[in-house]
Write a protein that holds these residues in place. Structure first.
Motif, PDB file in Angstrom:
ATOM      1  N   ARG A  26      24.193  25.747  10.535  1.00 22.07           N
ATOM      2  CA  ARG A  26      23.421  25.274   9.389  1.00 22.07           C
ATOM      3  C   ARG A  26      23.945  25.823   8.065  1.00 22.07           C
ATOM      4  NH1 ARG A  26      18.168  24.321  11.455  1.00 22.07           N
ATOM      5  NH2 ARG A  26      17.608  23.475   9.400  1.00 22.07           N
ATOM      6  N   GLU A 176      20.709  32.508   5.701  1.00 21.92           N
ATOM      7  CA  GLU A 176      19.527  32.244   6.524  1.00 21.92           C
ATOM      8  C   GLU A 176      18.558  31.315   5.796  1.00 21.92           C
ATOM      9  OE1 GLU A 176      18.083  36.121   7.478  1.00 21.92           O
ATOM     10  OE2 GLU A 176      19.511  36.393   9.138  1.00 21.92           O
ATOM     11  N   ARG A 177      18.448  31.491   4.504  1.00 22.75           N
ATOM     12  CA  ARG A 177      17.580  30.594   3.735  1.00 22.75           C
ATOM     13  C   ARG A 177      18.118  29.166   3.762  1.00 22.75           C
ATOM     14  NH1 ARG A 177      15.801  31.462  -2.611  1.00 22.75           N
ATOM     15  NH2 ARG A 177      14.458  29.610  -2.762  1.00 22.75           N
ATOM     16  N   GLN A 180      17.576  27.300   7.033  1.00 23.76           N
ATOM     17  CA  GLN A 180      16.219  26.791   7.253  1.00 23.76           C
ATOM     18  C   GLN A 180      15.948  25.515   6.470  1.00 23.76           C
ATOM     19  OE1 GLN A 180      13.702  30.104   6.242  1.00 23.76           O
ATOM     20  NE2 GLN A 180      14.561  31.418   7.841  1.00 23.76           N
ATOM     21  N   THR A 183      19.498  20.220   6.451  1.00 21.99           N
ATOM     22  CA  THR A 183      20.954  20.347   6.464  1.00 21.99           C
ATOM     23  C   THR A 183      21.668  19.095   5.981  1.00 21.99           C
ATOM     24  OG1 THR A 183      20.700  21.866   8.326  1.00 21.99           O
ATOM     25  CG2 THR A 183      22.910  21.011   7.907  1.00 21.99           C
ATOM     26  N   ASP A 220      14.581  15.361   9.156  1.00 21.41           N
ATOM     27  CA  ASP A 220      14.141  16.351   8.175  1.00 21.41           C
ATOM     28  C   ASP A 220      13.475  15.692   6.970  1.00 21.41           C
ATOM     29  OD1 ASP A 220      14.857  18.580   9.589  1.00 21.41           O
ATOM     30  OD2 ASP A 220      16.724  18.944   8.509  1.00 21.41           O
ATOM     31  N   SER A 233       3.809  23.899   5.111  1.00 26.05           N
ATOM     32  CA  SER A 233       5.232  24.192   4.921  1.00 26.05           C
ATOM     33  C   SER A 233       6.070  23.368   5.891  1.00 26.05           C
ATOM     34  CB  SER A 233       5.511  25.684   5.144  1.00 26.05           C
ATOM     35  OG  SER A 233       4.812  26.473   4.196  1.00 26.05           O
ATOM     36  N   GLU A 235       9.112  22.331   8.454  1.00 23.40           N
ATOM     37  CA  GLU A 235       9.941  22.980   9.464  1.00 23.40           C
ATOM     38  C   GLU A 235      11.166  22.105   9.704  1.00 23.40           C
ATOM     39  OE1 GLU A 235       7.802  23.960  12.982  1.00 23.40           O
ATOM     40  OE2 GLU A 235       6.181  24.999  11.919  1.00 23.40           O
ATOM     41  N   ARG A 237      14.901  21.071  10.892  1.00 22.10           N
ATOM     42  CA  ARG A 237      15.689  21.342  12.084  1.00 22.10           C
ATOM     43  C   ARG A 237      17.151  20.916  11.962  1.00 22.10           C
ATOM     44  NH1 ARG A 237      12.166  23.033  15.807  1.00 22.10           N
ATOM     45  NH2 ARG A 237       9.982  22.420  15.593  1.00 22.10           N
TER      46      ARG A 237
END
Length: 239
Positions: A26, A176-177, A180, A183, A220, A233, A235, A237
């Motif tokens: 990602r 990491e941000r 999430q 993508t 997404d 929020s 989520e 993927r």
């Protein structure tokens, strides 16, 4: 100082291509070990025996340095450079081709080509004017002076300067941000921004509309809209 060899370039190009195709990847971080980020191309094994003929140099640049930088620009995932030390020549262009650049306080950026009597290659004359404007780009390339991390941040070459001990942690936190996030939307956004610098408004607007059309087919995008309506929020993927 991590002068990059032909074999290393090919390996990194392959890894970036693999990252584009891997749904579970990602975000990408380009980092280095030791005192330097990348001191440029390793020229020690670069001179082959035999007479050089017209076209050899241009072919080598196309197949080597330009493919190397294009692999970063064309990667479908966000690419972060974590610059720990000196980034010179193609090493500077490797960092500046990344989508986000985090530099340690000790980092330096050097357009070293002029010191060797060379023309900047690896996309330098393409990247630098787009980051700092033509006059600043010429100053950096004409003189070949080292630019400190703080000055690079002021010029807009890097996003953030941090103490050396915080470089890896900061790069990981940013990755990491990004990992999430949505993508495919990020990939399309990257393509739009990169292409916008080379075309006119009509082309940019058309590309934007087409990108949003494509993006709205992703899971997404559906999750983003649903989470807004449901006041929660999202989520994402990466699908």
């Amino acid at each position: 100082m991590n002068a990059v060899t032909w074999e290393q370039r090919e390996e990194i190009i392959g890894l970036l291509d693999d990252a584009s195709a891997a749904p579970d990847v990602r975000a990408v971080v380009v980092s280095a070990t030791g005192k330097g980020f990348c001191a440029g191309a390793d020229l020690r094994g670069g001179s082959a025996a035999g007479e050089r003929v017209a076209g050899d140099v241009a072919r080598t640049i196309r197949r080597g340095a330009q493919r190397f930088i294009a692999a970063v620009l064309d990667c479908e995932k966000p690419v972060i450079a974590a610059v720990n030390g000196t980034a010179a020549g193609i090493g500077a262009h490797l960092a500046l081709a990344c989508d986000l650049v985090i530099a340690a306080e000790e980092a330096r950026f050097i357009e070293v080509f002029v010191r060797r009597g060379l023309v900047p290659d690896g996309g330098g004359a393409y990247l630098l004017p787009r980051l700092v404007g033509p006059q600043r780009a010429k100053e950096l390339m004409f003189f070949g002076d080292a630019v400190s991390a703080a000055e690079a941040e002021r010029l807009g070459l890097v996003n953030r300067v941090v103490p050396a001990g915080e470089l890896e942690r900061t790069a990981r936190a940013w990755a990491e941000r990004l990992a999430q996030g949505p993508t495919r939307a990020l990939a399309l956004t990257k393509q739009l921004v990169n292409a916008s610098l080379d075309g006119d408004r009509a082309a940019a607007f058309a590309a934007e509309a087409a990108a949003q059309e494509i993006n709205m087919t992703t899971a997404d995008a559906g999750e983003g809209v649903a989470s807004f309506v449901e006041r929660r929020s999202p989520e994402f993927r990466g699908r």
